[in-house]
Design a protein around this motif. Structure first.
Motif, short mmCIF file in Angstrom:
data_model
loop_
_atom_site.label_atom_id
_atom_site.label_comp_id
_atom_site.label_asym_id
_atom_site.label_seq_id
_atom_site.Cartn_x
_atom_site.Cartn_y
_atom_site.Cartn_z
N MET A 1 -10.60 -0.61 -63.24
CA MET A 1 -9.51 -1.24 -62.51
C MET A 1 -9.30 -0.54 -61.17
O MET A 1 -9.75 0.60 -60.98
CB MET A 1 -8.21 -1.16 -63.32
N THR A 2 -8.61 -1.19 -60.27
CA THR A 2 -8.27 -0.56 -59.00
C THR A 2 -7.22 0.53 -59.25
O THR A 2 -6.61 0.59 -60.32
CB THR A 2 -7.69 -1.58 -58.01
N GLU A 3 -7.00 1.35 -58.22
CA GLU A 3 -6.00 2.41 -58.35
C GLU A 3 -4.62 1.84 -58.65
O GLU A 3 -3.88 2.34 -59.51
CB GLU A 3 -5.96 3.23 -57.05
N ALA A 4 -4.24 0.78 -57.94
CA ALA A 4 -2.92 0.16 -58.13
C ALA A 4 -2.78 -0.40 -59.55
O ALA A 4 -1.73 -0.27 -60.18
CB ALA A 4 -2.70 -0.95 -57.11
N GLN A 5 -3.84 -1.02 -60.07
CA GLN A 5 -3.80 -1.58 -61.42
C GLN A 5 -3.72 -0.48 -62.46
O GLN A 5 -2.96 -0.59 -63.44
CB GLN A 5 -5.04 -2.45 -61.65
N ALA A 6 -4.48 0.60 -62.26
CA ALA A 6 -4.47 1.71 -63.22
C ALA A 6 -3.11 2.38 -63.27
O ALA A 6 -2.64 2.79 -64.35
CB ALA A 6 -5.55 2.73 -62.84
N ARG A 7 -2.44 2.48 -62.13
CA ARG A 7 -1.10 3.07 -62.11
C ARG A 7 -0.13 2.20 -62.90
O ARG A 7 0.71 2.72 -63.65
CB ARG A 7 -0.62 3.23 -60.67
N ALA A 8 -0.24 0.90 -62.73
CA ALA A 8 0.63 -0.02 -63.47
C ALA A 8 0.43 0.14 -64.98
O ALA A 8 1.40 0.23 -65.74
CB ALA A 8 0.36 -1.46 -63.04
N VAL A 9 -0.82 0.17 -65.41
CA VAL A 9 -1.13 0.30 -66.84
C VAL A 9 -0.63 1.65 -67.37
O VAL A 9 -0.11 1.73 -68.49
CB VAL A 9 -2.64 0.14 -67.08
N SER A 10 -0.77 2.69 -66.56
CA SER A 10 -0.31 4.02 -66.97
C SER A 10 1.18 4.02 -67.29
O SER A 10 1.62 4.54 -68.33
CB SER A 10 -0.61 5.04 -65.87
#
Length: 314
Positions: A253-262
């Motif tokens: 995933m992109t950085e922004a998507q990974a942060r959301a999932v985190s």
């Protein structure tokens, strides 16, 4: 001028949510008899929070399902795999008492917390993905949480999963559906005015839930506080780390998507965990949820601000 003052007051309560939680938790320890009577109303308080969530939901909140369905699916799966398994492992690792172990597992089995959307926004993450995951995990929780808990937490304190399912549906699904109906019936300006008030009402409701839980277990809190805090810190921190790592490096995933999932995985609907623990387990089993509510807002704020400062500008 009056409108401006009103808006300022409504912004003030949610802005200092963590402070209110700490203050009222401390008051509940000092004067438990003041807050103990609130224990019978915890489900109603949480229902108010879910009602507010239902009134803010719209079709746009589920847009990510169609734009990035795989990422939504991954986020939902990680939420219901990482946190329950972590809760079980931490309970075993720290050799927690059956009551505390059950409480740690239960808070891992509930859906994402709504504060995750705010943290994702601050961290410059994918807000649409965050909102979609938290909405879906909340809506399907009645059908997943009881059986996850039975699988992992039933060996500590067994419960009847069907009774748990019915109760989650009443506490979560029913108020959300009512909120959606109110939004459709009222529409427009009236809903906008109500939604300005609901964040403050939700904060008050969550603070009262935590105060009631702490008051109910105040006598035993001093003996278990250190262990519970350690369990919550590990649970929350490892949740952030594992979810981000899987999303970013394994699922690309992109950085922004990974942060959301985190944030979706690491932050839990601890109010629901506390309400269920009080009704189906014991007051002591509700402590991990109460402490989680304080800690994940603190840790989430720190992590969100760190990521915001370390976002590369295009």
């Amino acid at each position: 001028m009056a409108d401006k003052q009103k808006t300022t007051v409504l912004d003030f309560i949610p802005k200092y949510f963590t402070l209110w939680v700490i203050v009222f938790a401390f008051l509940a320890i000092l004067t438990p008899n003041t807050f103990k009577p609130l224990g019978g109303y915890i489900s109603y308080f949480l229902g108010v929070v879910m009602l507010g969530m239902g009134m803010t939901l719209s079709a746009e909140d589920f847009a990510a399902v169609f734009k990035q369905p795989l990422n939504v699916l991954i986020g939902v799966i990680l939420q219901f795999v990482i946190m329950p398994v972590l809760g079980f492992c931490i309970a075993r690792l720290l050799n927690l008492s059956p009551e505390l172990a059950a409480g740690v597992v239960l808070v891992g089995c509930v859906p994402s917390g709504t504060a995750s959307n705010v943290m994702t926004f601050i961290a410059k993450g994918d807000v649409a993905l965050s909102v979609t995951i938290s909405s879906i995990t909340t809506l399907i929780a009645p059908f997943i949480t009881p059986y996850l808990y039975l699988l992992l937490g039933g060996r500590f304190i067994p419960v009847e999963p069907l009774a748990l399912l019915v109760d989650i549906a009443k506490i979560v699904l029913l108020p959300i559906i009512v909120g959606l109906l109110i939004r459709q019936i009222l529409g427009g300006e009236r809903v906008r005015v109500i939604n300005q008030v609901m964040p403050s009402v939700s904060v008050v409701a969550i603070v009262l839930i935590i105060a009631a839980v702490v008051a109910g277990s105040a006598a035993k809190l001093t003996n278990v506080a250190g262990t519970v805090f350690l369990a919550v810190i590990l649970h929350n921190g490892l949740g952030y780390l594992l979810a981000y790592s899987v999303a970013r490096y394994l699922c690309r995933m992109t950085e922004a998507q990974a942060r959301a999932v985190s944030f979706e995985v690491g932050m839990q609907n601890s109010g629901l965990g506390a309400a269920l623990a009080i009704k189906f387990l014991t007051p002591v089993a509700a402590l991990p949820s109460a402490i989680f509510s304080v800690w994940h807002n603190l840790s989430g704020s720190f992590l969100a601000n760190y990521w915001a400062r370390h976002t590369q500008r295009p």
